[in-house]
Design a protein around this motif. Structure first.
Motif, PDB file in Angstrom:
ATOM      1  N   ILE A  56      -8.218   6.199  -5.013  1.00 31.28           N
ATOM      2  CA  ILE A  56      -7.472   4.944  -4.957  1.00 31.28           C
ATOM      3  C   ILE A  56      -7.117   4.456  -6.356  1.00 31.28           C
ATOM      4  O   ILE A  56      -7.759   4.796  -7.339  1.00 31.28           O
ATOM      5  CB  ILE A  56      -8.248   3.831  -4.208  1.00 31.28           C
ATOM      6  CG1 ILE A  56      -9.428   3.344  -5.023  1.00 31.28           C
ATOM      7  CG2 ILE A  56      -8.698   4.291  -2.858  1.00 31.28           C
ATOM      8  CD1 ILE A  56      -9.650   1.880  -4.866  1.00 31.28           C
ATOM      9  N   GLY A  57      -6.095   3.620  -6.385  1.00 26.88           N
ATOM     10  CA  GLY A  57      -5.693   2.936  -7.596  1.00 26.88           C
ATOM     11  C   GLY A  57      -5.242   1.536  -7.237  1.00 26.88           C
ATOM     12  O   GLY A  57      -4.739   1.297  -6.140  1.00 26.88           O
ATOM     13  N   VAL A  58      -5.438   0.605  -8.141  1.00 26.60           N
ATOM     14  CA  VAL A  58      -5.027  -0.783  -7.932  1.00 26.60           C
ATOM     15  C   VAL A  58      -4.165  -1.187  -9.115  1.00 26.60           C
ATOM     16  O   VAL A  58      -4.555  -0.993 -10.265  1.00 26.60           O
ATOM     17  CB  VAL A  58      -6.245  -1.723  -7.815  1.00 26.60           C
ATOM     18  CG1 VAL A  58      -5.804  -3.164  -7.636  1.00 26.60           C
ATOM     19  CG2 VAL A  58      -7.148  -1.299  -6.671  1.00 26.60           C
ATOM     20  N   THR A  59      -2.995  -1.741  -8.833  1.00 26.00           N
ATOM     21  CA  THR A  59      -2.120  -2.201  -9.906  1.00 26.00           C
ATOM     22  C   THR A  59      -1.750  -3.659  -9.678  1.00 26.00           C
ATOM     23  O   THR A  59      -1.619  -4.113  -8.544  1.00 26.00           O
ATOM     24  CB  THR A  59      -0.833  -1.368 -10.013  1.00 26.00           C
ATOM     25  OG1 THR A  59      -0.116  -1.470  -8.790  1.00 26.00           O
ATOM     26  CG2 THR A  59      -1.134   0.068 -10.308  1.00 26.00           C
ATOM     27  N   THR A  60      -1.594  -4.363 -10.776  1.00 28.71           N
ATOM     28  CA  THR A  60      -1.124  -5.741 -10.739  1.00 28.71           C
ATOM     29  C   THR A  60      -0.122  -5.909 -11.875  1.00 28.71           C
ATOM     30  O   THR A  60      -0.418  -5.587 -13.018  1.00 28.71           O
ATOM     31  CB  THR A  60      -2.279  -6.743 -10.938  1.00 28.71           C
ATOM     32  OG1 THR A  60      -2.968  -6.423 -12.125  1.00 28.71           O
ATOM     33  CG2 THR A  60      -3.237  -6.717  -9.782  1.00 28.71           C
ATOM     34  N   GLY A  61       1.038  -6.395 -11.534  1.00 28.30           N
ATOM     35  CA  GLY A  61       2.067  -6.586 -12.545  1.00 28.30           C
ATOM     36  C   GLY A  61       2.029  -7.974 -13.142  1.00 28.30           C
ATOM     37  O   GLY A  61       1.254  -8.842 -12.733  1.00 28.30           O
ATOM     38  N   LYS A  62       2.879  -8.192 -14.122  1.00 28.22           N
ATOM     39  CA  LYS A  62       2.946  -9.492 -14.795  1.00 28.22           C
ATOM     40  C   LYS A  62       3.439 -10.600 -13.874  1.00 28.22           C
ATOM     41  O   LYS A  62       3.171 -11.778 -14.115  1.00 28.22           O
ATOM     42  CB  LYS A  62       3.868  -9.404 -16.009  1.00 28.22           C
ATOM     43  CG  LYS A  62       3.316  -8.524 -17.102  1.00 28.22           C
ATOM     44  CD  LYS A  62       2.717  -9.359 -18.179  1.00 28.22           C
ATOM     45  CE  LYS A  62       2.261  -8.482 -19.320  1.00 28.22           C
ATOM     46  NZ  LYS A  62       2.001  -9.199 -20.512  1.00 28.22           N
ATOM     47  N   LYS A  63       4.166 -10.231 -12.813  1.00 33.78           N
ATOM     48  CA  LYS A  63       4.658 -11.249 -11.874  1.00 33.78           C
ATOM     49  C   LYS A  63       3.528 -11.939 -11.123  1.00 33.78           C
ATOM     50  O   LYS A  63       3.692 -13.031 -10.611  1.00 33.78           O
ATOM     51  CB  LYS A  63       5.608 -10.616 -10.857  1.00 33.78           C
ATOM     52  CG  LYS A  63       6.941 -10.241 -11.415  1.00 33.78           C
ATOM     53  CD  LYS A  63       7.833  -9.701 -10.323  1.00 33.78           C
ATOM     54  CE  LYS A  63       9.176  -9.303 -10.878  1.00 33.78           C
ATOM     55  NZ  LYS A  63      10.043  -8.746  -9.833  1.00 33.78           N
ATOM     56  N   VAL A  64       2.367 -11.278 -11.056  1.00 32.43           N
ATOM     57  CA  VAL A  64       1.216 -11.857 -10.357  1.00 32.43           C
ATOM     58  C   VAL A  64       0.716 -13.093 -11.087  1.00 32.43           C
ATOM     59  O   VAL A  64       0.259 -14.044 -10.472  1.00 32.43           O
ATOM     60  CB  VAL A  64       0.101 -10.800 -10.192  1.00 32.43           C
ATOM     61  CG1 VAL A  64      -1.154 -11.402  -9.608  1.00 32.43           C
ATOM     62  CG2 VAL A  64       0.591  -9.665  -9.322  1.00 32.43           C
ATOM     63  N   GLY A  65       0.803 -13.096 -12.407  1.00 33.10           N
ATOM     64  CA  GLY A  65       0.367 -14.242 -13.195  1.00 33.10           C
ATOM     65  C   GLY A  65      -0.280 -13.785 -14.483  1.00 33.10           C
ATOM     66  O   GLY A  65      -0.081 -12.660 -14.931  1.00 33.10           O
ATOM     67  N   GLY A  66      -1.079 -14.668 -15.056  1.00 30.88           N
ATOM     68  CA  GLY A  66      -1.783 -14.354 -16.296  1.00 30.88           C
ATOM     69  C   GLY A  66      -2.947 -13.417 -16.046  1.00 30.88           C
ATOM     70  O   GLY A  66      -3.172 -12.942 -14.927  1.00 30.88           O
ATOM     71  N   THR A  94       0.837  -1.187   0.000  1.00 33.77           N
ATOM     72  CA  THR A  94       0.000   0.000   0.000  1.00 33.77           C
ATOM     73  C   THR A  94       0.876   1.242   0.000  1.00 33.77           C
ATOM     74  O   THR A  94       1.796   1.351   0.813  1.00 33.77           O
ATOM     75  CB  THR A  94      -0.918   0.023   1.241  1.00 33.77           C
ATOM     76  OG1 THR A  94      -1.680  -1.184   1.264  1.00 33.77           O
ATOM     77  CG2 THR A  94      -1.854   1.204   1.214  1.00 33.77           C
ATOM     78  N   TYR A  95       0.599   2.156  -0.914  1.00 28.68           N
ATOM     79  CA  TYR A  95       1.256   3.452  -0.954  1.00 28.68           C
ATOM     80  C   TYR A  95       0.237   4.494  -0.524  1.00 28.68           C
ATOM     81  O   TYR A  95      -0.902   4.493  -1.000  1.00 28.68           O
ATOM     82  CB  TYR A  95       1.756   3.781  -2.364  1.00 28.68           C
ATOM     83  CG  TYR A  95       2.924   2.955  -2.801  1.00 28.68           C
ATOM     84  CD1 TYR A  95       4.227   3.368  -2.554  1.00 28.68           C
ATOM     85  CD2 TYR A  95       2.738   1.750  -3.468  1.00 28.68           C
ATOM     86  CE1 TYR A  95       5.311   2.601  -2.961  1.00 28.68           C
ATOM     87  CE2 TYR A  95       3.804   0.985  -3.881  1.00 28.68           C
ATOM     88  CZ  TYR A  95       5.092   1.420  -3.626  1.00 28.68           C
ATOM     89  OH  TYR A  95       6.151   0.656  -4.026  1.00 28.68           O
ATOM     90  N   PRO A 142     -10.819  10.536   4.604  1.00 25.74           N
ATOM     91  CA  PRO A 142     -10.714  11.129   3.265  1.00 25.74           C
ATOM     92  C   PRO A 142      -9.516  12.076   3.173  1.00 25.74           C
ATOM     93  O   PRO A 142      -8.899  12.415   4.182  1.00 25.74           O
ATOM     94  CB  PRO A 142     -12.031  11.888   3.110  1.00 25.74           C
ATOM     95  CG  PRO A 142     -12.427  12.213   4.508  1.00 25.74           C
ATOM     96  CD  PRO A 142     -11.929  11.095   5.366  1.00 25.74           C
ATOM     97  N   GLY A 143      -9.200  12.493   1.946  1.00 20.70           N
ATOM     98  CA  GLY A 143      -8.113  13.437   1.738  1.00 20.70           C
ATOM     99  C   GLY A 143      -6.778  12.779   1.439  1.00 20.70           C
ATOM    100  O   GLY A 143      -5.738  13.423   1.522  1.00 20.70           O
ATOM    101  N   TYR A 144      -6.805  11.503   1.077  1.00 20.61           N
ATOM    102  CA  TYR A 144      -5.576  10.768   0.796  1.00 20.61           C
ATOM    103  C   TYR A 144      -5.680  10.045  -0.540  1.00 20.61           C
ATOM    104  O   TYR A 144      -6.765   9.710  -0.991  1.00 20.61           O
ATOM    105  CB  TYR A 144      -5.294   9.739   1.900  1.00 20.61           C
ATOM    106  CG  TYR A 144      -4.865  10.362   3.198  1.00 20.61           C
ATOM    107  CD1 TYR A 144      -3.521  10.589   3.466  1.00 20.61           C
ATOM    108  CD2 TYR A 144      -5.795  10.733   4.153  1.00 20.61           C
ATOM    109  CE1 TYR A 144      -3.129  11.166   4.653  1.00 20.61           C
ATOM    110  CE2 TYR A 144      -5.408  11.318   5.344  1.00 20.61           C
ATOM    111  CZ  TYR A 144      -4.073  11.528   5.587  1.00 20.61           C
ATOM    112  OH  TYR A 144      -3.678  12.120   6.756  1.00 20.61           O
ATOM    113  N   ASP A 145      -4.529   9.812  -1.135  1.00 22.46           N
ATOM    114  CA  ASP A 145      -4.417   8.950  -2.302  1.00 22.46           C
ATOM    115  C   ASP A 145      -3.849   7.621  -1.833  1.00 22.46           C
ATOM    116  O   ASP A 145      -2.889   7.593  -1.062  1.00 22.46           O
ATOM    117  CB  ASP A 145      -3.483   9.552  -3.353  1.00 22.46           C
ATOM    118  CG  ASP A 145      -4.081  10.749  -4.045  1.00 22.46           C
ATOM    119  OD1 ASP A 145      -5.290  10.980  -3.909  1.00 22.46           O
ATOM    120  OD2 ASP A 145      -3.334  11.455  -4.744  1.00 22.46           O
TER     121      ASP A 145
END
Length: 119
Positions: free
Chosen positions: A42-52, A30-31, A76-79
């Motif tokens: 909010i944002g959610v990221t998943t890289g290729k290392k996670v899988g297909g 979490t950042y 509230p008030g945060y990213d």
């Protein structure tokens, strides 16, 4: 607080990666950074290392389910950017929810004071 905005631009994600505080767990990273608005973004990221594609989509769904369960207690008030790890698609959303709660308490974003008494 029942609504949130999503981060979509690459520069918004890069700002959090560079200037935000990171909290790490084998199932979730979490950042956190303060934003200039009173909105929770909010944002959610998943890289290729996670899988297909199937594993990456599952990881995103699990993270979003955990986030929605915790949404009412987040200040509230945060990213926030949640990064899926290779373990994320294989755990239940309740486990990710507990990890997310611990990370948000540690970051000082948990607004329910009764919940922080036992931690």
């Amino acid at each position: 607080m029942t609504c949130f905005e999503t981060l979509k631009l690459n520069k918004e994600f890069r700002r959090l990666y560079g200037r935000g505080r990171s909290l790490v767990h084998p199932a979730l990273v979490t950042y956190v950074a303060r934003n200039r608005t009173s909105a929770l973004r909010i944002g959610v990221t998943t890289g290729k290392k996670v899988g297909g594609a199937v594993q990456r989509n599952r990881a995103r769904r699990v993270i979003m389910a955990a986030f929605r369960a915790n949404l009412s207690c987040i200040k509230p008030g945060y990213d926030l950017v949640f990064v899926a790890r290779s373990k994320t698609p294989y755990v239940k959303s309740t486990q990710v929810q507990a990890v997310m709660k611990r990370q948000l308490i540690e970051a000082g974003l948990w607004s329910d004071q009764d919940e922080t008494a036992f931690h």
